[in-house]
Write a protein that holds these residues in place. Structure first.
Motif, PDB file in Angstrom:
ATOM      1  N   VAL A   4      -0.770   0.904  -2.573  1.00  0.00           N
ATOM      2  CA  VAL A   4      -0.261  -0.402  -2.990  1.00  0.00           C
ATOM      3  C   VAL A   4      -1.332  -1.405  -2.596  1.00  0.00           C
ATOM      4  N   GLY A   5      -1.923  -2.057  -3.559  1.00  0.00           N
ATOM      5  CA  GLY A   5      -2.999  -2.997  -3.271  1.00  0.00           C
ATOM      6  C   GLY A   5      -4.333  -2.468  -3.763  1.00  0.00           C
ATOM      7  N   GLN A   6      -5.366  -3.256  -3.546  1.00  0.00           N
ATOM      8  CA  GLN A   6      -6.687  -2.939  -4.071  1.00  0.00           C
ATOM      9  C   GLN A   6      -7.568  -2.155  -3.107  1.00  0.00           C
ATOM     10  N   LYS A   7      -7.363  -2.343  -1.813  1.00  0.00           N
ATOM     11  CA  LYS A   7      -8.276  -1.755  -0.827  1.00  0.00           C
ATOM     12  C   LYS A   7      -8.028  -0.264  -0.633  1.00  0.00           C
ATOM     13  N   SER A   8      -9.123   0.470  -0.456  1.00  0.00           N
ATOM     14  CA  SER A   8      -9.038   1.893  -0.163  1.00  0.00           C
ATOM     15  C   SER A   8      -8.805   2.087   1.337  1.00  0.00           C
ATOM     16  N   TRP A   9      -8.509   3.315   1.732  1.00  0.00           N
ATOM     17  CA  TRP A   9      -8.321   3.657   3.151  1.00  0.00           C
ATOM     18  C   TRP A   9      -9.566   3.263   3.947  1.00  0.00           C
ATOM     19  N   HIS A  16      -3.050  -2.133   8.409  1.00  0.00           N
ATOM     20  CA  HIS A  16      -1.967  -1.462   7.694  1.00  0.00           C
ATOM     21  C   HIS A  16      -2.396  -1.100   6.287  1.00  0.00           C
ATOM     22  N   PHE A  17      -2.062   0.119   5.888  1.00  0.00           N
ATOM     23  CA  PHE A  17      -2.363   0.638   4.564  1.00  0.00           C
ATOM     24  C   PHE A  17      -1.025   0.988   3.922  1.00  0.00           C
ATOM     25  N   LEU A  18      -0.760   0.412   2.763  1.00  0.00           N
ATOM     26  CA  LEU A  18       0.525   0.620   2.087  1.00  0.00           C
ATOM     27  C   LEU A  18       0.398   1.662   0.996  1.00  0.00           C
ATOM     28  N   VAL A  19       1.360   2.595   0.990  1.00  0.00           N
ATOM     29  CA  VAL A  19       1.429   3.603  -0.059  1.00  0.00           C
ATOM     30  C   VAL A  19       2.825   3.616  -0.658  1.00  0.00           C
ATOM     31  N   ASP A  20       2.904   4.095  -1.886  1.00  0.00           N
ATOM     32  CA  ASP A  20       4.176   4.267  -2.568  1.00  0.00           C
ATOM     33  C   ASP A  20       4.345   5.749  -2.865  1.00  0.00           C
ATOM     34  N   ILE A  21       5.464   6.305  -2.397  1.00  0.00           N
ATOM     35  CA  ILE A  21       5.767   7.714  -2.629  1.00  0.00           C
ATOM     36  C   ILE A  21       7.165   7.777  -3.236  1.00  0.00           C
ATOM     37  N   ASP A  22       7.224   8.045  -4.521  1.00  0.00           N
ATOM     38  CA  ASP A  22       8.508   8.141  -5.239  1.00  0.00           C
ATOM     39  C   ASP A  22       9.390   6.921  -5.016  1.00  0.00           C
ATOM     40  N   GLY A  23       8.803   5.740  -5.037  1.00  0.00           N
ATOM     41  CA  GLY A  23       9.557   4.498  -4.882  1.00  0.00           C
ATOM     42  C   GLY A  23       9.692   4.023  -3.442  1.00  0.00           C
ATOM     43  N   TRP A  24       9.368   4.854  -2.489  1.00  0.00           N
ATOM     44  CA  TRP A  24       9.384   4.458  -1.072  1.00  0.00           C
ATOM     45  C   TRP A  24       8.052   3.788  -0.755  1.00  0.00           C
ATOM     46  N   LEU A  77      -4.755  10.374   2.026  1.00  0.00           N
ATOM     47  CA  LEU A  77      -4.914   8.921   2.129  1.00  0.00           C
ATOM     48  C   LEU A  77      -6.350   8.508   1.828  1.00  0.00           C
ATOM     49  N   LYS A  78      -7.308   9.256   2.339  1.00  0.00           N
ATOM     50  CA  LYS A  78      -8.722   8.932   2.105  1.00  0.00           C
ATOM     51  C   LYS A  78      -9.108   9.119   0.647  1.00  0.00           C
ATOM     52  N   ALA A  79      -8.402   9.987  -0.070  1.00  0.00           N
ATOM     53  CA  ALA A  79      -8.705  10.244  -1.473  1.00  0.00           C
ATOM     54  C   ALA A  79      -8.144   9.161  -2.399  1.00  0.00           C
ATOM     55  N   LEU A  80      -7.224   8.327  -1.916  1.00  0.00           N
ATOM     56  CA  LEU A  80      -6.629   7.288  -2.780  1.00  0.00           C
ATOM     57  C   LEU A  80      -7.621   6.198  -3.100  1.00  0.00           C
TER      58      LEU A  80
END
Length: 80
Positions: A4-9, A16-24, A77-80
């Motif tokens: 979620v957002g533009q920045k990579s890991w 804080h690094f935001l991710v979306d997993i199936d809506g979570w 996470l690093k691959a996102l």
């Protein structure tokens, strides 16, 4: 899993690094390029969980991962 957002890991490095997993939406703390802890989770229906280290009833889900699971999650996470 999507970020979620533009920045990579790597670009976040410390913060804080935001991710979306199936809506979570999950906020994970990146501490100098290492997976540290889960700050909070927001469910698709709006429920929010905050993992306060001082809360004796809460457990950081990252702390419950095996070594292999933790390493796999870091790689994803690093691959996102």
């Amino acid at each position: 899993m999507t970020k979620v957002g533009q920045k990579s890991w790597d670009a976040v490095y410390t913060g804080h690094f935001l991710v979306d997993i199936d809506g979570w939406q999950i906020s994970i703390f990146n501490d100098c390029d290492q997976l540290d802890y889960c700050e909070e989770c927001l469910s698709p229906d709006g429920r929010r969980w905050s993992f306060d280290p001082g809360d004796r009833f809460g457990a950081d889900p990252i702390a419950l991962l095996s070594t292999w699971e933790r390493q796999t999650l870091e790689r994803l996470l690093k691959a996102l």
